[in-house]
Design a protein around this motif. Structure first.
Motif, mmCIF file in Angstrom:
data_model
loop_
_atom_site.group_PDB
_atom_site.id
_atom_site.type_symbol
_atom_site.label_atom_id
_atom_site.label_comp_id
_atom_site.label_asym_id
_atom_site.label_seq_id
_atom_site.Cartn_x
_atom_site.Cartn_y
_atom_site.Cartn_z
ATOM 1 N N ASN A 118 37.508 33.556 30.583
ATOM 2 C CA ASN A 118 36.403 34.063 30.437
ATOM 3 C C ASN A 118 36.291 35.512 31.380
ATOM 4 O O ASN A 118 37.319 35.775 32.200
ATOM 5 N N ALA A 119 35.418 36.441 31.344
ATOM 6 C CA ALA A 119 35.501 37.648 31.937
ATOM 7 C C ALA A 119 35.166 37.363 33.404
ATOM 8 O O ALA A 119 35.917 38.233 34.257
ATOM 9 N N ASN A 120 34.454 36.518 33.860
ATOM 10 C CA ASN A 120 34.415 36.390 35.353
ATOM 11 C C ASN A 120 35.567 35.717 36.045
ATOM 12 O O ASN A 120 36.049 36.252 37.226
ATOM 13 N N THR A 121 36.384 35.145 35.251
ATOM 14 C CA THR A 121 37.659 34.576 35.980
ATOM 15 C C THR A 121 38.541 35.807 36.085
ATOM 16 O O THR A 121 39.086 35.796 36.825
ATOM 17 N N ALA A 122 38.489 36.709 34.947
ATOM 18 C CA ALA A 122 39.238 37.985 35.092
ATOM 19 C C ALA A 122 38.936 38.866 36.152
ATOM 20 O O ALA A 122 39.539 39.610 36.929
ATOM 21 N N LYS A 123 37.502 39.019 36.473
ATOM 22 C CA LYS A 123 37.150 39.562 37.683
ATOM 23 C C LYS A 123 37.408 39.399 38.972
ATOM 24 O O LYS A 123 37.954 40.018 39.829
ATOM 25 N N SER A 124 37.446 37.918 39.135
ATOM 26 C CA SER A 124 38.051 37.396 40.450
ATOM 27 C C SER A 124 39.502 37.804 40.553
ATOM 28 O O SER A 124 39.988 37.834 41.713
ATOM 29 N N ALA A 125 40.267 37.468 39.430
ATOM 30 C CA ALA A 125 41.476 37.915 39.504
ATOM 31 C C ALA A 125 41.831 39.417 39.835
ATOM 32 O O ALA A 125 43.086 39.683 40.431
ATOM 33 N N LEU A 126 41.012 40.482 39.544
ATOM 34 C CA LEU A 126 41.259 41.514 39.642
ATOM 35 C C LEU A 126 40.925 42.140 41.036
ATOM 36 O O LEU A 126 41.460 42.987 41.651
ATOM 37 N N GLU A 127 40.187 41.293 41.622
ATOM 38 C CA GLU A 127 39.769 41.556 42.997
ATOM 39 C C GLU A 127 41.047 41.449 44.176
ATOM 40 O O GLU A 127 41.129 42.172 45.033
ATOM 41 N N SER A 128 41.983 40.372 43.547
ATOM 42 C CA SER A 128 43.124 40.063 44.478
ATOM 43 C C SER A 128 44.247 40.361 43.553
ATOM 44 O O SER A 128 45.259 39.618 43.448
ATOM 45 N N PHE A 129 44.422 41.610 42.858
ATOM 46 C CA PHE A 129 45.332 42.029 41.892
ATOM 47 C C PHE A 129 46.625 42.462 42.776
ATOM 48 O O PHE A 129 46.596 43.156 43.778
ATOM 49 N N PRO A 130 47.641 41.728 42.473
ATOM 50 C CA PRO A 130 49.017 41.849 43.418
ATOM 51 C C PRO A 130 50.044 43.182 43.296
ATOM 52 O O PRO A 130 50.643 43.437 43.906
ATOM 53 N N ILE A 131 49.599 43.833 41.973
ATOM 54 C CA ILE A 131 50.345 45.137 41.717
ATOM 55 C C ILE A 131 49.851 46.216 42.052
ATOM 56 O O ILE A 131 48.520 46.399 41.884
ATOM 57 N N LYS A 132 50.546 47.130 42.810
ATOM 58 C CA LYS A 132 50.121 48.287 43.366
ATOM 59 C C LYS A 132 50.305 49.395 42.144
ATOM 60 O O LYS A 132 51.499 49.393 41.709
ATOM 61 N N LEU A 133 49.041 49.942 41.834
ATOM 62 C CA LEU A 133 49.277 50.989 40.766
ATOM 63 C C LEU A 133 48.819 52.449 41.560
ATOM 64 O O LEU A 133 47.903 52.419 42.548
ATOM 65 N N PRO A 134 49.108 53.369 40.752
ATOM 66 C CA PRO A 134 48.646 54.867 41.408
ATOM 67 C C PRO A 134 47.057 55.048 41.135
ATOM 68 O O PRO A 134 46.513 54.169 40.479
ATOM 69 N N VAL A 135 46.576 55.888 42.038
ATOM 70 C CA VAL A 135 45.102 55.679 42.255
ATOM 71 C C VAL A 135 44.394 56.325 40.882
ATOM 72 O O VAL A 135 43.090 55.955 40.640
ATOM 73 N N SER A 136 45.299 56.889 40.008
ATOM 74 C CA SER A 136 44.645 57.495 38.841
ATOM 75 C C SER A 136 44.530 56.357 37.771
ATOM 76 O O SER A 136 43.610 56.387 36.590
#
Length: 269
Positions: A154-172
Motif C-alpha cells: 500500500n501507499a503508507n508502506t511506501a511512504k515509510s520506506a521513502l523516509e529511510s531511502f538508502p540510495i543517494k540521489l541528486p537534489v534535483s
C-alpha cells in the motif's frame, strides 16, 4: 445359281421395305392418338425482392444480440505485446508484471528518454534487488524509461520506506509514490522476467583448508668393495604428515616408515 441368289435378295429387300412401312404406319397412329390441343397455363412468380423486403425486418428483430461474440472471442491484435529493440537489463519489466502488481505501490525515482541513462544508474548500485525500470510509450505518450524502487502492498508502506531511502540521489530528483496501475496504460512490452533474463548473481565463498605437508627422507646409499651402489639392509623411508588449523597451529603429526628391500648384486664374485 445366279438366278436363285438374285431371287432371294429381292425377297429380303421386300421384307425390309415392308417392315419399314409398318413402323412408319404405327408411328403415325401413335402420334394421332396422343396429340391433343391442351391449353398452356402461364405461371406468374412473385419477384424475390418483394419477399425479402417483407421478411427482412423479422430477421433483424430476431437477432437482438448481433455481434455479441466479439465480447466472448476478441479479435487477435498483433501489436498487443511488443519487445523494444536493444538489450535490456535484468531489472526491465513489462505488461505482465504491471498487471500482476496493479494493486501495489512503488517509489518512482526518475524518468529518462534514453535507456542507457537508466542502465548506467542501475549498474552503479551495489544493491539492485529492489530496482526495476519500465518503458512508457503510446499514442499520446512519448517514449520514456521510468526507474522504480520497491514493491509495497500500500501507499503508507511506501511512504515509510521513502523516509529511510538508502540510495543517494541528486537534489534535483524528488522521488514520488505511485501505484503500478498508473503505468498500465502506457506499458506494452515483454519484460526480462518473461524472456528468461534473470540476471541473478551467485556468490562463491572459499574457506581456508589445511593442506598436509609431506616430508620425505632420502635413502642413504653405500658403496661396496666392488664400487657398486648398494642399499643397506636397514634402510627405511620416513613420511611425516603435519596437520595445521586456520591459525597455523600444529594439530596432529603422523609419521610412517617404509622399509626398502635390499636386492643382492648380480655382479658379486
Amino acid at each position: 445359281m445366279a438366278t436363285l441368289r438374285t431371287y432371294w435378295e429381292r425377297i429380303q429387300s421386300s421384307i425390309w421395305l415392308t417392315c419399314g412401312v409398318l413402323c412408319l404406319f404405327f408411328a403415325l397412329v401413335f402420334w394421332a392418338i396422343t396429340d391433343k390441343d391442351d391449353d398452356v397455363v402461364e405461371v406468374v412468380k412473385a419477384p424475390e425482392t418483394e419477399v425479402e423486403i417483407q421478411i427482412q425486418p423479422e430477421k433483424v428483430a430476431a437477432t437482438t444480440h448481433l455481434g455479441a461474440l466479439l465480447d466472448e472471442v476478441k479479435p487477435l491484435e498483433n501489436t498487443t505485446r511488443l519487445t523494444a529493440s536493444g538489450n535490456h537489463e535484468a531489472e526491465f519489466r513489462g505488461t505482465k508484471f504491471i498487471t500482476d502488481q496493479a494493486k501495489n505501490s512503488t517509489i518512482e525515482l526518475f524518468r529518462a528518454t534514453e535507456e542507457s541513462v537508466v542502465k548506467d544508474f542501475i549498474q552503479k548500485q551495489t544493491d539492485r534487488s529492489q530496482l526495476i525500470y519500465i518503458r512508457l510509450s503510446g499514442e499520446n505518450q512519448h517514449e520514456q524509461y521510468v526507474v522504480l524502487y520497491g514493491n509495497y502492498s500500500n501507499a503508507n508502506t511506501a511512504k515509510s520506506a521513502l523516509e529511510s531511502f538508502p540510495i543517494k540521489l541528486p537534489v534535483s530528483l524528488k522521488p514520488t509514490i505511485h501505484s503500478f496501475s498508473d503505468y498500465a496504460e502506457w506499458v506494452n512490452d515483454l519484460g526480462s522476467d518473461e524472456l528468461g533474463i534473470t540476471g541473478k548473481i551467485h556468490e562463491v565463498r572459499l574457506l581456508p583448508a589445511a593442506v598436509p605437508r609431506v616430508v620425505q627422507v632420502p635413502v642413504v646409499k653405500q658403496q661396496n668393495s666392488l664400487n657398486e651402489d648398494k642399499v643397506p639392509a636397514d634402510a627405511t623411508t620416513t613420511t611425516t604428515v603435519t596437520r595445521r588449523d586456520d591459525s597455523g597451529n600444529v594439530v596432529d603429526v603422523k609419521k610412517s616408515h617404509t622399509e626398502v628391500p635390499n636386492t643382492p648384486s648380480d655382479h658379486a664374485e
